[in-house]
Structures are given as structure tokens and as C-alpha cells.
Design an enzyme around this catalytic site. Sequence first.
Site, PDB file in Angstrom:
ATOM      1  CB  THR A   1     -16.735  10.367   3.241  1.00  0.00           C
ATOM      2  OG1 THR A   1     -17.230   9.022   3.144  1.00  0.00           O
ATOM      3  CG2 THR A   1     -17.885  11.336   3.362  1.00  0.00           C
TER       4      THR A   1
ATOM      5  CG  ASP B   1     -12.436   1.523   4.175  1.00  0.00           C
ATOM      6  OD1 ASP B   1     -11.229   1.739   4.018  1.00  0.00           O
ATOM      7  OD2 ASP B   1     -13.051   1.794   5.224  1.00  0.00           O
TER       8      ASP B   1
ATOM      9  CB  CYS C   1      -0.946  -0.009   1.193  1.00  0.00           C
ATOM     10  SG  CYS C   1      -2.311  -1.170   0.989  1.00  0.00           S
TER      11      CYS C   1
ATOM     12  N   GLY D   1     -11.631 -12.792 -13.466  1.00  0.00           N
ATOM     13  CA  GLY D   1     -10.621 -11.754 -13.340  1.00  0.00           C
ATOM     14  C   GLY D   1     -10.137 -11.271 -14.686  1.00  0.00           C
TER      15      GLY D   1
END
Length: 349
Positions: free
Chosen positions: A49, A52, A18, A140
Site C-alpha cells: 500500500t 512509509d 523530496c 552507514g
Amino acid sequence: MNAPEKIRLTEFSHGGGCGCKIAPAVLTELLATTPMRGLPEALMVGTETADDAAVYRLNDSQALVATTDFFTPIVDDPYDFGRIAATNAISDIYAMGAKPIFALALVGMPLDKLPVSLIGKILAGGESVCHAAGIPVAGGHSIDVLEPIYGLVALGLVHPDKVKRNSSARAGDVLVLGKPLGVGILSAALKKGKLSEAGYRKMIELTTQLNTPGEALADMPGVHALTDVTGFGLAGHLLEILRGSRVSGEIRFDDLPLIAEAVEWAKQGTKTGATDRNWKGYAADVRMPDGAPEWQRTLVTDPQTSGGLLVACAPEAEQDVLAEFSQRGFAEARTIGRLSAGAARLTIT
């Protein structure tokens, strides 16, 4: 004939895990110039905002939670890289209080540099985590690129009344953090070849631990807001709660759960490049004590990969929240601070 040289995945990465996130200030600027048009009424949570995941109401008892997360290698072992990336992606589902239902794999690999067998280990690592979460990898997409990239699109379900936003915290809430800080520092030490075996084991243990308490926290009325601590560090993701909820926050540094080896490396100046980018992005809204050592700032801005859940809850729910973490194997979860009325600023004492 000489044995083939061991491939180090981190050598292909300009930044791992990350820590690859675009800096907070740049991301804010990008989002500010992106039009948001034709938003359906059923979209309960979007980009407003920096939450997640997106949440879309399907009916009176179900909302779909959708998110995606991917990054370049944070470790050299391909199976561990896959596990870490998958755990990190699924965490956003738990951070909304939802139950994951399936995932799609996102794969970008330099096919001229990495053998198919190694790439297969990355995918196997990701699938193992999805299996542990009780979900299939149902599809995927893959491309040939210069840097290895792996992650997931993750989807989940939650009752519309139980969605845990990052914008619904209240003045008077206490803050609970589910995992110790310092994963980014350990990754920096690893890339320099300095991390101990014990430090590596700790890093893998934390980054592959699914944030399963999130689903149970959704059932607690006293839990008001929820997020997970990832690339912007504790200070950055807590500021997202403060801004979204329009409250002020205070944490006590000595109450933070910290990885012991990460503290030692931080004191020696080891940190990721994202640490300073994070600080520049939100320093104006963070107050630290005069004379606070640099290593303390490093830890609160350290980019976490697959970091812990950050919970804002009523004081009377604090012990139930801590008990839920404990029962699910999060022995280092701690109460780290509280919220109050006021401007969206963070004070670290």
C-alpha cells in the site's frame, strides 16, 4: 589572493529534497513489475500500500520498523542540508507510530568538487538531528558520485498492535495535517535566488521539526491511519490513504495550513518540476472546483520535504490529536477534511 568562491550545493542538484522522487505513475509501473516472493508471515507491512516503512514482527510486544530516505540538496548550507535530510528520513518512523532507535548514514558525494570539510558539515547536521531524536548514527555507507546525496536508514520499534498503517482509515474519519504546505515552492524560490530571509527561516524551521507526535498518536485508539506528506504532495499521499483504505476523501482548500510566502510565490507561478509530474500521475482521481486557480493546484501537489503528519482519526479523537500536536510545538496543525464511503477519489472544495 581572491577569496574562494562560495559553494552553492543546490547548483549540483537537478532537483532538490523530496522533489527528486520518481513520479507516482512511473513508480507504480516499476513496482508492478517487481516480483514479491517468499514474504515471511512476520512481515506486517511491505510495499503493498505504498506505506512509509516496512514493519516486521519480532515478538508479541515488539515490531521492527525499517525505512530509508535520501536526496540531493534542497538548500545551500551543508549543515542545514544534513539536518533536513535526517529529519525527513526519521519522519517515516514516526509516521508508523514507532519510536526511533538508531540510524545508518547514506552518503554519496562528488569528492573532486566538494571539500571534505563541507561534507563533514552535512554529516554533522544529520547527527545533530539524530541526537535530538535520541538515537545514534551507528554506521552507514559512502560512495563517490556526481551529485551530492545524503540521507539515512532509520529503524524503530513499536508494539505490533499499535502500528499505524496508511491503509486502515475508516469512513467517517476526520483528517488532520500537522505542518503547513509550501516547502517545495519555497525551495524553488530559493534556487532562483528570490526567497526572503524570513522565508528561508520558515523553511528551515519546518523541515527540521521532528514529527514526534507520531509516537504518541500510536497510543490513541481513535487514530486509525497515519502517513507523512512528502514528495507526492498532499493530494498524492492522501490518495495513498484512500486507495489503501478503500474510502473517499474530501478536503476544503480554505482549511489547509499554508506558508504565507509560498502562497505568494505560487500565485506568481513559482513551483518545482515535480509539481506537474505529481499532477499527471494522479489527476484522474482528484476533483477540483471548475475555475479553481492554478496556484491552488500547485499547493496541493507541491512536493514537501520533511512535511507534516497526515492523520485519519475518529471525530471524537480530533481534539485530542490537535492537542497532541499543539503540545509538541505544531501550532499550525489543522483539521482539513473527512473521509466517507465510496471510490478512492479526492474532492477538493
